[in-house]
Scaffold this active site. Structure first.
Site, PDB file in Angstrom:
ATOM      1  N   LYS A 167       1.084  -1.065  -0.040  1.00 19.33           N
ATOM      2  CA  LYS A 167       0.007   0.140  -0.077  1.00 19.33           C
ATOM      3  C   LYS A 167       0.995   1.285  -0.019  1.00 19.33           C
ATOM      4  CE  LYS A 167      -1.755   2.726   3.342  1.00 19.33           C
ATOM      5  NZ  LYS A 167      -1.565   3.859   2.466  1.00 19.33           N
ATOM      6  N   GLU A 240      10.616   1.323  10.549  1.00 15.11           N
ATOM      7  CA  GLU A 240      11.500   2.374  10.529  1.00 15.11           C
ATOM      8  C   GLU A 240      10.652   3.753  10.758  1.00 15.11           C
ATOM      9  OE1 GLU A 240      13.123   5.556   9.339  1.00 15.11           O
ATOM     10  OE2 GLU A 240      13.438   4.790   7.368  1.00 15.11           O
ATOM     11  N   CYS A 274      14.137  10.935   6.781  1.00 13.83           N
ATOM     12  CA  CYS A 274      13.941  10.155   8.065  1.00 13.83           C
ATOM     13  C   CYS A 274      15.212  10.452   8.723  1.00 13.83           C
ATOM     14  CB  CYS A 274      13.443   8.669   8.383  1.00 13.83           C
ATOM     15  SG  CYS A 274      11.936   8.574   7.704  1.00 13.83           S
ATOM     16  N   GLU A 371      10.571  16.607  15.454  1.00  7.67           N
ATOM     17  CA  GLU A 371      11.072  16.578  13.873  1.00  7.67           C
ATOM     18  C   GLU A 371      10.426  17.413  12.882  1.00  7.67           C
ATOM     19  OE1 GLU A 371      11.902  12.615  10.832  1.00  7.67           O
ATOM     20  OE2 GLU A 371      10.230  12.455  12.454  1.00  7.67           O
TER      21      GLU A 371
END
Length: 470
Positions: A167, A240, A274, A371
């Site tokens: 997906k 992750e 990331c 973040e």
């Protein structure tokens, strides 16, 4: 161009569609099929039916299929890159680099071979450690590197003998749909399926009793939800998740030498990585010089549409992330932060935010603690190395970190004390298909890449043999 789901090796129509937005304009440019939960069930059923035959193939045949996929993607690199650029926002040449990097990743992964380990016992018997595929793998991918991260998830799964239901992010589904269509020319029906949608389909994958493992790249809150939903059948997980990577610049570092590198590792893909540098702790003696040099580089960078050959950095990918980046910048300013470059959205259409350098902020401010996942970089002063190490480690995240110094040995010793999955010295964000990568603390579970990553897609089976079989 029309797009379709791929279920059991065939295009699958959808009764409904949803809009895909070009982040350079903020307007719709295509319609994507919207999968139903029933179609997810069909995809899982197809993957389960295909699993025994695919798993039974010798690994050399599965590897040959992976290499054939790499060849096919290389032949269509230009078209895929143009489509990826329009839906993601990155410059076309960066999108082409993502496709080319994906091809390299496929070829490297295709060369991995799990070994049968042997442990001899004192009585003359032995134990053999075999690795077997898990079954059906569910892959849920993000919008920052939609093609590359799909390859990271899917290729080791296929090599190991699993089948897949993928997906993609609803923000960037189109290049992924096209990639799976291309790949299916070289795979048995049902081995790699793709369905599109948002929370309903993602949650459906995590909960589905026919899926044996989920691999996900994205935010920590979503990772927690997947972990919770997957508990019903004890799904294997590779997660992750978010990062807030710190870079520590020691007082002996060469500002002119490191500034372009820190800039590159902070602002690649417009900061939407990331493991990008998200906060830079700079010793008092170097702070002002490094901040000034980074601001010069930011001011010189051209931010614009990915279709413009002169563009260095594209827009933030979607409205929600654009608004979040703007909120963090506004909060930093309210907390006394000074922007030496950028700090305000660019005028006009699209989700354009300039590359921004902010100083006079510190731990406890949102721009440092959260973040950003966008083109805003805070620089934080420090004077004591032990104190700055504690501050860098105070985050709940632990994806990556780096130390910058003229003394590599000293930097390496400090890097090993960072609480993160990967620590770099005089570098950041560099990854390789043969080197494991994963997060510590709230930044994830498990690893990807290399033989350690391949192990995540396999079940150990121990075979005990008597002495007479030795």
């Amino acid at each position: 161009m029309a797009f379709a789901l791929t279920i059991d090796g065939k295009p699958a129509p959808a009764s409904e569609t949803f809009a895909v937005i070009d982040p350079a304009t903020g307007r719709e440019f295509a319609q994507c099929p919207l999968a139903t939960v029933a179609q997810l069930d069909q995809a899982v059923a197809a993957a389960r039916a295909a699993f025994p035959g695919w798993a039974a193939l010798p690994i050399e045949q599965r590897a040959a299929a992976l290499n054939a996929i790499a060849d096919a993607l290389a032949a269509e690199c230009d078209d895929l890159a143009a489509l990826l650029s329009q839906e993601q926002g990155k410059p076309v040449r960066s999108a082409a680099g993502e496709i080319q990097g994906s091809i390299h990743w496929i070829r490297t992964t295709a060369g991995f071979r799990p070994e049968i380990e042997r442990i001899d016992q004192a009585d003359g018997s032995r134990a053999e450690i075999h690795r077997k595929p898990l079954g059906v793998v569910g892959s849920i991918t993000p919008w920052n590197f939609p093609v590359m991260i799909a390859i990271w998830h899917v290729m080791p799964a296929l090599l190991a003998g699993n089948t897949v239901v993928l997906k993609p992010s609803p923000s960037t589904p189109l290049a992924t749909l096209r990639m799976v269509e291309i790949a299916n020319r070289h795979l048995p029906a049902g081995v790699w399926n793709v369905v599109t949608g948002d929370v309903e389909i993602g949650s459906g994958i995590a909960k589905h009793p026919g899926i044996d493992k989920v691999v996900f790249t994205g935010s920590t809150p979503t990772g927690r939800a997947i972990m919770r939903d997957g508990a019903a059948n004890l799904k294997r997980l590779t997660l992750e998740l978010g990062g807030n990577d710190a870079a520590i610049v020691l007082p002996d570092a060469d500002v002119e030498a490191i500034a372009p590198q820190i800039f590159q590792y902070a602002f690649g893909n417009s900061g939407q990585i990331c493991a990008a540098i998200k906060r830079v702790y700079v010793h008092d003696t170097l702070h002002d010089a490094l901040a000034e040099r980074l601001a010069e580089l930011a001011a010189a960078a051209k931010v614009g549409p990915g279709s413009d050959p002169e563009t260095h950095y594209g827009p933030v990918q979607n409205r929600r992330q654009f608004d979040y980046v703007r909120t963090l910048a506004d909060d930093a300013r309210a907390q006394g932060g000074r922007f030496l470059a950028g700090g305000e959205p660019l005028a006009g259409d699209g989700y354009f935010f300039p590359l921004s350098i902010v100083v006079d902020v510190t731990d406890g401010h949102r721009i440092v603690d959260e973040e950003q996942f966008g083109p805003v970089l805070p620089l934080i002063r420090y004077s004591d190395v032990e104190d700055v190490l504690a501050r860098a480690n105070a985050s709940e995240n632990g994806l990556g970190g780096s130390v910058w110094s003229a003394d590599v040995s000293r930097a390496a010793a400090l890097a090993q004390r960072l609480e993160c999955g990967t620590a770099w010295v005089n570098s950041h964000s560099k990854i390789s298909p043969d080197v494991p990568f994963g997060g510590a603390k709230q930044s994830g579970i498990g690893v990807e890449f290399g033989m350690h990553g391949l192990d995540e897609y396999m079940q150990l089976q121990i075979v005990r043999l008597p002495a007479e079989a030795a």
